[in-house]
Design an enzyme around this catalytic site. Structure first.
Site, PDB file in Angstrom:
ATOM      1  N   ASP A 175       0.832  -1.210   0.000  1.00  0.00           N
ATOM      2  CA  ASP A 175       0.000   0.000   0.000  1.00  0.00           C
ATOM      3  C   ASP A 175       0.866   1.260   0.000  1.00  0.00           C
ATOM      4  OD1 ASP A 175      -2.008  -1.962   0.459  1.00  0.00           O
ATOM      5  OD2 ASP A 175      -1.744  -1.744   2.624  1.00  0.00           O
ATOM      6  N   GLU A 230     -11.228  -1.016  -3.571  1.00  0.00           N
ATOM      7  CA  GLU A 230     -10.508  -0.393  -2.467  1.00  0.00           C
ATOM      8  C   GLU A 230      -9.304   0.372  -3.007  1.00  0.00           C
ATOM      9  OE1 GLU A 230      -9.320  -3.698   0.000  1.00  0.00           O
ATOM     10  OE2 GLU A 230      -7.629  -4.221  -1.301  1.00  0.00           O
TER      11      GLU A 230
END
Length: 330
Positions: free
Chosen positions: A14, A193
């Site tokens: 991420d 997401e």
């Protein structure tokens, strides 16, 4: 054209990179999911060797005590903000993790300072699994875009947008921009997401990640005009196919949860993302630490951004589940 080496940072999923006053600041999910760390370098290729500083640690108990995920560093006005997700309960105690979104603030010029303050949770009308908040100021309006579970919609999370009255408070009702609907978005899990904003010549490109976090993980995209009503779903066009995905020839699997920055001379847009270079994963892919941060060039066409394919690694990478020391030494 700039050339880079991959991975740019080992074992940081991420990944988030922001360039500010000539320096690159990097953060991402720490493999133990227990802290938020920052590092700084003048060149992207130097981020792996840059010292890493812990600026916040999880609580011993309560809503910010488990699974610290996907921090993002933003400069808004005269302050720094970090958006992140945290949970209260261990996996297995609920159908979905108990993640909610939280904000830290630092009014110093240097985000590496120790003066981070908890501003609390970003409250949404529905109290449900929510994570991956990103933010962008467009034509004077600050927007928050995030992933959240709607109990009435099948799947883990959809994408939402709202305007903000300050960096930790929504000022409008959330509007759903996307939900998992295409086959490629629904492999293993139905997930949208990891939104990220890229702007170019009056257009807003919103990338996001879909499907399970292993090999099927891929990047999709929505497009809108900057001068349109960004809170109206009709202003957005969603691609029916992934714009960035696994490339077996280059041994890059499950690329996704990206951010955007620019090259050192400012001439090129860059995509920072994570991917693995192997497919055999024992146990839950979330707990395999070898999703490394990587970089790719964004090429502009008449149809918008072309992200190409994830490039092969030309730096050493670990092949075990062991978590490397913070400096990445081996």
């Amino acid at each position: 054209m700039s050339e880079y080496h991959n991975p740019v940072v080992l074992q940081r999923a991420d990944p988030w990179v922001i360039k500010h006053q000539g320096a690159y600041y990097f953060t991402g999910s720490y493999p133990a999911y227990d802290r938020i760390v920052l590092r700084r370098a003048d060149r992207i290729d130097d981020l792996q060797a840059a010292p890493e500083k812990e600026i916040w640690h999880k609580h011993e108990s309560g809503p910010m005590s488990r699974y610290i995920w996907a921090p993002e560093l933003h400069r808004i006005g005269d302050a720094w903000y970090i958006y992140f997700a945290a949970a209260e309960e261990d996996f297995g105690s609920a159908d979905l993790p108990t993640h909610r979104m939280f904000v830290l603030e630092n009014k110093d010029e240097d985000p590496m300072s120790d003066n981070w303050v908890e501003k609390g949770r970003v409250e949404t009308p529905v109290d449900s699994f929510s994570l991956d908040a990103t933010t962008e100021v467009i034509k004077g309006v600050q927007y928050l875009i995030w992933a959240q579970k709607d109990p009435a919609i099948e799947g883990n999370s959809n994408l939402y947008i709202a305007a903000m009255s300050n960096p930790w408070t929504l000022s409008t009702e959330p509007v759903m921009l996307s939900k998992p609907e295409y086959d490629w978005e629904c492999v293993d899990f139905k997930v949208n997401e990891g939104p990220a904003v890229l702007r170019h010549e009056g257009m807003v490109y919103l990338t996001y990640s879909a499907s399970g976090t292993g090999v099927p993980y891929a990047v999709g995209m929505l497009t809108a005009r900057e001068d349109g009503d960004l809170l109206d779903p009709a202003s957005w066009t969603k691609s029916d196919h992934p714009v960035f995905k696994t490339d077996e020839a280059n041994h890059q699997y499950g690329p996704g949860h990206n951010s955007f920055t620019v090259s050192e001379d400012g001439s090129q847009d860059l995509m920072i993302y994570h991917a693995r270079n192997y497919t055999h994963i024992e146990g839950d892919p979330l707990f395999d630490p070898n999703r490394h941060a990587r970089v790719g060039l964004v090429r502009w066409t008449d149809d918008g951004p072309d992200f190409g394919v994830p490039l092969p690694d030309d730096r050493w990478t670990p092949q075990t589940r062991d978590i490397l020391p913070p400096d990445g030494s081996h």
